[in-house]
Design a protein around this motif. Sequence first.
Motif, PDB file in Angstrom:
ATOM      1  N   LYS A 157       0.831  -1.200   0.000  1.00 58.40           N
ATOM      2  CA  LYS A 157       0.000   0.000   0.000  1.00 58.40           C
ATOM      3  C   LYS A 157       0.871   1.258   0.000  1.00 58.40           C
ATOM      4  O   LYS A 157       0.620   2.217  -0.748  1.00 58.40           O
ATOM      5  N   SER A 158       1.899   1.262   0.832  1.00 55.72           N
ATOM      6  CA  SER A 158       2.810   2.397   0.894  1.00 55.72           C
ATOM      7  C   SER A 158       3.543   2.569  -0.432  1.00 55.72           C
ATOM      8  O   SER A 158       3.719   3.693  -0.926  1.00 55.72           O
ATOM      9  N   GLY A 189       2.530   1.734  -3.438  1.00 55.53           N
ATOM     10  CA  GLY A 189       1.625   2.302  -4.431  1.00 55.53           C
ATOM     11  C   GLY A 189       1.448   3.796  -4.262  1.00 55.53           C
ATOM     12  O   GLY A 189       1.460   4.559  -5.238  1.00 55.53           O
ATOM     13  N   ARG A 190       1.289   4.243  -3.012  1.00 50.72           N
ATOM     14  CA  ARG A 190       1.124   5.686  -2.745  1.00 50.72           C
ATOM     15  C   ARG A 190       2.373   6.467  -3.128  1.00 50.72           C
ATOM     16  O   ARG A 190       2.284   7.544  -3.735  1.00 50.72           O
ATOM     17  N   ARG A 191       3.537   5.927  -2.784  1.00 46.52           N
ATOM     18  CA  ARG A 191       4.783   6.648  -3.054  1.00 46.52           C
ATOM     19  C   ARG A 191       5.084   6.734  -4.544  1.00 46.52           C
ATOM     20  O   ARG A 191       5.597   7.743  -5.031  1.00 46.52           O
ATOM     21  N   ALA A 197       2.825   6.763  -7.032  1.00 42.06           N
ATOM     22  CA  ALA A 197       1.908   7.743  -7.614  1.00 42.06           C
ATOM     23  C   ALA A 197       2.321   9.169  -7.241  1.00 42.06           C
ATOM     24  O   ALA A 197       2.304  10.079  -8.087  1.00 42.06           O
ATOM     25  N   LYS A 198       2.703   9.377  -5.995  1.00 42.01           N
ATOM     26  CA  LYS A 198       3.116  10.710  -5.534  1.00 42.01           C
ATOM     27  C   LYS A 198       4.348  11.186  -6.296  1.00 42.01           C
ATOM     28  O   LYS A 198       4.413  12.348  -6.730  1.00 42.01           O
ATOM     29  N   CYS A 258       3.447  12.205  -9.911  1.00 47.69           N
ATOM     30  CA  CYS A 258       2.701  13.472  -9.953  1.00 47.69           C
ATOM     31  C   CYS A 258       3.604  14.669  -9.664  1.00 47.69           C
ATOM     32  O   CYS A 258       3.404  15.758 -10.220  1.00 47.69           O
ATOM     33  N   PRO A 305      -3.081  11.290  -9.371  1.00 50.33           N
ATOM     34  CA  PRO A 305      -2.980   9.889  -8.930  1.00 50.33           C
ATOM     35  C   PRO A 305      -3.987   8.948  -9.578  1.00 50.33           C
ATOM     36  O   PRO A 305      -3.656   7.791  -9.873  1.00 50.33           O
ATOM     37  N   ASP A 306      -5.227   9.437  -9.798  1.00 49.12           N
ATOM     38  CA  ASP A 306      -6.229   8.542 -10.383  1.00 49.12           C
ATOM     39  C   ASP A 306      -6.111   8.442 -11.904  1.00 49.12           C
ATOM     40  O   ASP A 306      -6.984   7.879 -12.567  1.00 49.12           O
TER      41      ASP A 306
END
Length: 316
Positions: free
Chosen positions: A209-210, A212-214, A216-217, A220, A228-229
């Motif tokens: 999960k972390s 995936g967030r990193r 995308a961040k 961007c 992100p979406d």
Amino acid sequence: MPINAAEEEAKLRKFSFTRVLNQDTKTKVVNLLGEIESTPAILIAEKTAFNITGTHLTKFSHDLHLPKVSLIDRNDIYHSFLATQNSEYGEVRLTLIFPATETHIRKYTHQELRVVVETPEIYRELVKPYVEEKRGNGRLDWVYNILEYKSEKESVIVEDTDDVEGFMLLPDLKWDRKTMASMYTMAILRRRDITSLRDLKKKHVPWLKSLGRRIAKAICEKYSGIEPDQIQIYAHYQPSYYHFHLHAVSVSHDGGLGQAAGKAFLLGNLISWLESLGGDEEVGLEDVELTYSLGGGSELWQRVFKGINGKGKAEE
């Protein structure tokens, strides 16, 4: 009344561009809105197919009629170029694989696809030994070159140097690094104990999960205009090489078979799958049945699945 070709060409040349309506990165088509003498007009531009007649390809391969060629990057046997043809609109991305092995030749040759069912037993008894074999003999040198800063270090978008949870995010050689609609990046894990999604376990969920967030961040922050979406993050199975990595691409990019069902497994779905598994934290995707597609000419099909019957057992 016969058509006057000169008049029609003159009409086309009066087209005044307003904005892009749509583009398809797979078919290389762009739909443009504009005007001709104050009247709305739409122009659809499409890059034509390569001329594959023998004489033309002989000339192409020998002379490479490309006034300007610039190297994007090189890693081991993989070389990526941008080549300009006879006009500013004729840019072609070229990937050179040299020297190429029989494995490469099979991979890039047209193949009929086969749908296979890989049970946990088939994976452990037949596929896993094949995977371990394919990790040897220098096949992952180009991956380690990246992780050890021997190549592509100027291209790194973001990295985490932790030996367990760390990764490197960088543009894929398939991307020209300019067209955001076809944005294509790759996150390579630093840890070397995960060969594919088969090695993911329930205990990896918070880390995934972390991750995936990193990813995308970082994308961007690096590239303006993407949110992100608008990013798809997925893993291939079977992957091209057995060191776990994730692909992060623009959702508008049509990656063909690489993004098709039976090849691409979205990270979010993998996480949900792991969360839904019963048992302790050590249970994982090694214990599930997977259905996916393989090329009929691939070594894995020829060596493993071609001889398996409908009962999920190797034929005697």
